[in-house]
Scaffold this active site. Sequence first.
Site, PDB file in Angstrom:
ATOM      1  N   SER A 293       0.809  -1.212   0.000  1.00  0.00           N
ATOM      2  CA  SER A 293       0.000   0.000   0.000  1.00  0.00           C
ATOM      3  C   SER A 293       0.848   1.270   0.000  1.00  0.00           C
ATOM      4  CB  SER A 293      -0.956  -0.045   1.198  1.00  0.00           C
ATOM      5  OG  SER A 293      -1.906   0.986   1.139  1.00  0.00           O
TER       6      SER A 293
ATOM      7  N   ASP B 292      -2.375   6.305  -3.482  1.00  0.00           N
ATOM      8  CA  ASP B 292      -1.269   5.635  -2.798  1.00  0.00           C
ATOM      9  C   ASP B 292      -0.779   4.475  -3.643  1.00  0.00           C
ATOM     10  OD1 ASP B 292      -3.429   3.943  -2.378  1.00  0.00           O
ATOM     11  OD2 ASP B 292      -2.751   3.305  -0.407  1.00  0.00           O
TER      12      ASP B 292
END
Length: 454
Positions: free
Chosen positions: A108, A249
Amino acid sequence: MTESQLKYFGTDGVRGIANEGLKPELALKLGRAGGAILTRHNDNPDRRPVVIVGQDTRISSEMLQEALIAGLLSVGVDVLNLGVITTPAVAYLVEALEADAGIQITASHNPAADNGIKFFGQDGFKLSDELESEIEALLDGDGYEDLPRPSAKGLGVVSHYQEGAQKYLAFLQKTIPGDLSGFKLALDGANGATFDLLPRLFADLGADFKTMGTEPDGLNINDQVGSTHPEALIDMVKEGEFSAGLAFDGDGDRLIAVDENGEIVDGDKIMYITARFMNNQGRLKHQTVVSTVMSNIGFYKALEAQGIKSVQTQVGDRYVMEKMVEDDDNLGGEQSGHIIFRDWAKTGDGLLTALQLLFVMKETGQSLSELAADVTLYPQKLVNVKVPDKQAMMQNPALLAKIDQVEKQMAGDGRVLVRPSGTESIVRVMAEAKTEELVSAYVDSIVQVVEAEK
């Protein structure tokens, strides 16, 4: 077994430094154990189980993906390899392709050295604590050696399914009517999984845009770009005449926006903007938004002023989703930019969130700064304190008395949150108040008690 007791799984799958804490040997075992458990419901002898697998752009993702896929193939599971794609795309495609499970290789928003493995069940949801516990028990138990080891005809096979990205983009476009012509956007792909999807999606929707963070080299994912580092995007917006800036992200499940003046519009403000719009349209179920305990008190006050209710969960978008399903709500998320639009998705989706936010701007004719103006975020301070026994500290009479004292001093115009870390022997002390001076005084006074009592 609770989440905090799990050896491998954390709040968002299995995480670690690639090739150290998260080795390809573990990925192989996760492929075998996870594949066996997540495909066991397939009792049709004429249909082989299928798992879809995606990855982000970090250098270790290919290594871990190959090991994971080897584990899946070794227990007779066929694999659709999606290549580089976002986490929410994997969650969507599990259902759309009627696969047995989905797995994403990603860490992530973390730096390039980290990586992780996220699992999705046949329904497109992240795995429950119970399923994760079952996989863990198999990993380290006697049953692991009893897993199937077919040869020749019984082995799984891999197919590359690059069409998955286009199928996902087509789905996203259907979540808003019309196009995005008239918008000039600054887009930051964090050198991550959205790098190729961004220009395709926004070009198809007719927006004028400029991109950054769309040249991944395996090592620059989230490196001074993306939702956790929006500074360069802010500069880009300030230097140009942009309607908004959008920062994603590394795996594409978060969005942090920047308004036309270069001011950050975080997850709390995005939830408020979309909640108010949906509520005015009669589309916000139960007139309720689900958020975590980390959302800002200014967000709650703004919702209350609009007659919108709020429900809080522990930190983690999976817990937000669980509560949304339990109460049948359709909007929730986190301050960090994980926003869940349950009418369309079962996990946070940065690209989906961006489209919904831009749709509100288009329909209302208001700028992003105007839409966010109702939310006055209170200054927030968070201090982590290492303690020998975090659970004992949470029951400490002196600490409880201090928290009560501070809450009375706030008189409803502030908030205190003291909680144990889910993975470390740490107590997190957070407070919000009207001024920086007040919030520092409140947090420091609580921290002093924790330090004295540990």
